[in-house]
Design an enzyme around this catalytic site. Structure first.
Site, PDB file in Angstrom:
ATOM      1  N   ASP A  39       0.735  -1.201   0.172  1.00  0.00           N
ATOM      2  CA  ASP A  39       0.089   0.073  -0.067  1.00  0.00           C
ATOM      3  C   ASP A  39       0.812   1.149  -0.244  1.00  0.00           C
ATOM      4  OD1 ASP A  39      -2.537  -0.747  -0.134  1.00  0.00           O
ATOM      5  OD2 ASP A  39      -3.181  -0.175   1.996  1.00  0.00           O
ATOM      6  N   LYS A  60      -3.432   2.902  -2.957  1.00  0.00           N
ATOM      7  CA  LYS A  60      -4.675   3.531  -3.249  1.00  0.00           C
ATOM      8  C   LYS A  60      -4.931   4.642  -2.233  1.00  0.00           C
ATOM      9  CE  LYS A  60      -7.110   0.009  -2.113  1.00  0.00           C
ATOM     10  NZ  LYS A  60      -8.465  -0.542  -1.646  1.00  0.00           N
ATOM     11  N   MET A 172     -10.341   8.842   8.056  1.00  0.00           N
ATOM     12  CA  MET A 172     -10.530   9.277   6.596  1.00  0.00           C
ATOM     13  C   MET A 172     -11.424  10.797   6.676  1.00  0.00           C
ATOM     14  SD  MET A 172     -11.051   5.860   4.485  1.00  0.00           S
ATOM     15  CE  MET A 172     -10.973   4.453   5.852  1.00  0.00           C
TER      16      MET A 172
END
Lengths: 264, 264
Positions: A39, A60, A172
């Site tokens: 990642d 990502k 997030m």
């Protein structure tokens, strides 16, 4: 000895950033890895722990260039069917907001065995940095981990979350601090303490102590490149202001020495 | 070089049981420990990682003999004021249901610096054993960690928790499975999947897949000596029945080889 085909895929949790927060189990899985699917948010130095592995970067990241999930799944399957020991490295804890569910379902469907190695999620590292329990007995009886928006771009049910009587750890949400605070302010007092920790456990770590009321007026946050966690609830009243002040000083010192964005 | 007085106290998370789930940071803290204050639920073999430490057992266990919290706090302070490197070892993740909040407040008050080392909480190890994400995107947008009863012996607000749209990870509920299921059944469908994992990551690990409706009729659970986690929510529908069946077989095999209760 012939190789077992398909080989097992390890979904490995790399933790919040500091590689010292890897588990012994993770270190052992990395040492024998033959393919590493990495990642973007994981410290690139992790490859030194996997000296035999071909490294494939499959980052990502919200809003940026990204490797489609389906492609990552097919890559894992392809290598596993070649009998290669695949370690899929995910930031934080793989079983929390990591889309591990989809990867497990895909591999199971393909007949590829999966093994999961746990890690430390960012909210725990944030709480450690703040020297605060997420579930201080005097304040709450639990903690809820949510994302700032649902995957169909809706809002979480802030009312139910506020009523749950738990500390909230919101992931997030760094680009939506204002809207999140305003959503919660309808159901929680303005003086409810909020702590924000970016890059927890990493050299660029930043800590901020505030309240829902203050943050509701916050201007849109510029993209800093640092993922962060927003912690909300009366348990955060236990954070010592000294700890946060120290952090600001440390951060500015370290900033001069050169920051870099890291995992969450 | 003179010793720094008071010395720092490390609150160390020992994880769910398997010592391979310790972080590198935890292993390093243990290696230099001079006093180890050890929870009853931690694998006693952990002392081998702390060869220089005097070991003090301060177990606290629901319903059994226990060392009062205030005594543990005073012990930590006493050793730290002697300049000894104290490591307080707690099962699971110290910042989740570990009463770390009270210990941090006490030590701060006494002028003793505290450092927290994170670990893996039982629910994550349980999810790894079940090969399931706690936050599968198709089912939920988060996960809530709560205890089966609040510290004033009340019930959690099951309605708000059910409405939160998150997977529930319920700790300290092994003796209250029936009441917990009945409390949730008022707000969630009877077919809501439930998984129970006892002794996650340990040789005596046991996994059970059921539904709220089935468990609501469950007889009072006999005290097994194994702490466990109750996971509730549609995300658990992703658990493969094969995984659970395999676990039952494994457990009975291992049982013959001799079980022992462990950490949660």
């Amino acid at each position: 000895m012939p190789r077992r085909i398909p080989a097992e895929v390890v979904l490995l949790s790399a933790g919040p950033g500091d590689l010292e927060l890897l588990t012994l189990k993770a270190v052992r899985a990395l040492a024998t890895a033959e393919v590493l699917l990495l990642d973007e948010l994981v410290d690139p130095d992790i490859v030194e722990l996997a000296p035999h592995a071909r490294v494939v970067r499959v980052g990502k990241r919200g809003g940026c260039r990204s490797t489609p999930q389906a492609f990552i799944c097919r890559l894992m399957r392809r290598y596993a069917l070649q009998g290669l020991r695949v370690v899929r490295v995910k930031g934080g804890e793989a079983l929390l907001f990591g889309r591990a569910g989809e990867e497990i379902a895909f591999l199971r469907q393909a007949g590829v065995p999966v093994r999961i190695v746990n890690g430390i999620s960012a909210a725990f590292a944030a709480a450690a940095a703040l020297e605060v329990s997420l579930t201080h007995r005097g304040h709450c009886h639990g903690v809820t981990f949510v994302t700032a928006h649902t995957h169909d771009h809706g809002e979480p049910d802030w009312e139910a979350l506020a009523r749950s009587g738990t500390t909230l750890a919101i992931y997030m949400g760094m680009g939506r601090i204002g809207p999140v605070a305003r959503g919660l302010l309808r159901h929680l007092p303005a003086e409810t303490p909020v702590a924000i920790v970016q890059a927890a456990s990493q050299p660029g770590e930043r800590r901020l102590l505030s309240t829902l009321g203050e943050l509701a007026d916050a201007a849109p946050t510029p993209e800093t490149g640092y993922p962060g966690v927003i912690l909300v609830g009366s348990a955060l009243a236990e954070v010592s202001p000294c700890a946060v002040k120290a952090a600001v000083q440390e951060t500015s010192l370290r900033k001069r020495a050169g920051d870099r964005p890291g995992a969450h």
